[in-house]
Design a protein around this motif. Structure first.
Motif, short mmCIF file in Angstrom:
data_model
loop_
_atom_site.label_atom_id
_atom_site.label_comp_id
_atom_site.label_asym_id
_atom_site.label_seq_id
_atom_site.Cartn_x
_atom_site.Cartn_y
_atom_site.Cartn_z
N GLY A 1 7.55 1.06 -11.21
CA GLY A 1 6.38 2.22 -10.94
C GLY A 1 6.66 3.61 -10.04
N PHE A 2 7.82 3.51 -9.63
CA PHE A 2 8.38 5.00 -8.81
C PHE A 2 8.25 6.17 -9.59
CE2 PHE A 2 10.36 1.88 -6.03
CZ PHE A 2 9.91 2.37 -4.79
N ARG A 3 7.67 7.15 -9.08
CA ARG A 3 7.89 8.36 -9.83
C ARG A 3 8.28 9.45 -8.66
NH1 ARG A 3 4.41 11.97 -7.21
NH2 ARG A 3 2.44 10.96 -6.19
N ARG B 1 5.80 5.27 -4.80
CA ARG B 1 4.98 4.46 -5.56
C ARG B 1 3.85 3.82 -5.09
NH1 ARG B 1 2.47 -0.85 -7.28
NH2 ARG B 1 3.53 -1.53 -9.29
#
Length: 333
Positions: free
Chosen positions: A316-318, A169
């Motif tokens: 918001g992490f991917r 993130r």
């Protein structure tokens, strides 16, 4: 008394007596872990043979320091050397029966693969003898590491359904203000006197006996540990409700050229789940990492931990990479 392969007595291997006749190294220059010099040799090898983009994969430099602070891991660690006494490989079995290893494909003896797996199997057999349980020897690697996948499969490891998800993130994107539930508060760990309660929280959160006081002390004992990044959520009744252990390894960042900080492990006690505590801890961790000049937050979780995946995506992490898991059946002789 079991004897090291260099001829010196080794108490850590004494419990392997029943298996010693079946475990004979083809490569004579090898020995069981014997202290700080060996740890540095392992770190040097890891840095030399790992591609830069995988230098932080487990076990990283920090992970090696944490793992080798544990007495049971020390006894489960073996190193291999060339004719010039230069390290060419190492292997250890961690407290969760995972085989961790690295070796120099160019310099190592062709039989080192077999010896690494044989070492892992013998460690599991010893654990089975002590516990009376049936166990497997487990291992992992990235899903795009074709060579490591082939190595594991030709030595009898079978791919499992579970995956580990590595997520990132950017901290250059806006970071919301943490919303702490009414009555709860967030602070950092006050010291070693809180370790037992943190371990109890972790075990309750995951319904497991994994994580010990010794392991937690090892995590807090690395040179770059920062207690102000080790966050706790406190319930209205003063119980430890959740935690998120953030950290920064400047050593790793210097080697990779990246500027990352970790936001795991993270756990919430069952009594306090679904209240947004993990989300609040992560956001608080983002702010603290950002204040220290970090650009990217990193977290890893299991493909089976759907709740953590959802929370990670909310903040918001991917997904950046995926790790595969393998298991090798071990028979007790």
């Amino acid at each position: 008394m079991t004897i090291l392969f260099d001829g010196t007595p080794n108490p850590a291997l004494a419990r392997l007596t029943d298996h010693s006749e079946r475990f004979r190294m083809i490569i004579p220059a090898s020995h069981t872990y014997s202290g700080a010099k060996d740890l540095q040799s392992m770190i040097d090898l890891l840095v030399a043979v790992r591609p830069t983009d995988r230098i932080t994969d487990y076990p990283s430099v920090v992970d090696l320091r944490e793992a080798l602070a544990l007495t049971n891991v020390q006894g489960n660690t073996h190193l291999w050397f060339d004719a010039n006494d230069q390290i060419v490989g190492f292997a250890f079995v961690d407290p969760y029966n995972n085989l961790r290893f690295e070796f120099d494909q160019q310099a190592a003896h062709p039989d080192i693969e077999s010896e690494i797996v044989t070492w892992g199997v013998e460690c599991i057999r010893r654990a089975m003898q002590e516990s009376g349980e049936s166990l497997t020897l487990d291992a992992s690697c990235r899903d795009d590491d074709i060579e490591r996948i082939a190595l594991l499969e030709r030595h009898g490891f079978v791919m499992q359904e579970m995956r580990s998800l590595h997520m990132v993130r950017s901290l250059n994107e806006p970071i919301p203000t943490p919303q702490v539930p009414v009555g709860f508060s967030i602070r950092h760990v006050a010291g070693e006197q809180e370790v037992e309660a943190i371990v109890a929280l972790h075990r309750a959160a995951f319904g497991t006996e994994n994580m010990t006081v010794e392991e937690r002390f090892a995590m807090m004992g690395v040179p770059e540990y920062d207690s102000e990044l080790d966050l706790l959520a406190i319930a209205p009744d003063s119980r430890f409700a959740a935690y998120c252990m953030c950290s920064i390894s400047q050593e790793e960042n210097e080697r990779t050229g990246r500027n990352e900080g970790y936001t795991d492990p993270i756990a919430t006690h069952p009594d306090f789940q679904r209240r947004g505590l993990a989300q609040a801890l992560l956001l608080m961790g983002f702010h603290k990492l950002k204040q220290r000049g970090i650009d990217v937050a990193v977290i890893s979780t299991s493909s089976e931990n759907i709740a953590m995946q959802r929370t990670a995506k909310v903040v918001g992490f991917r997904l950046q990479s995926t790790k595969l898991w393998f298991a090798k059946p071990v028979l007790q002789n």
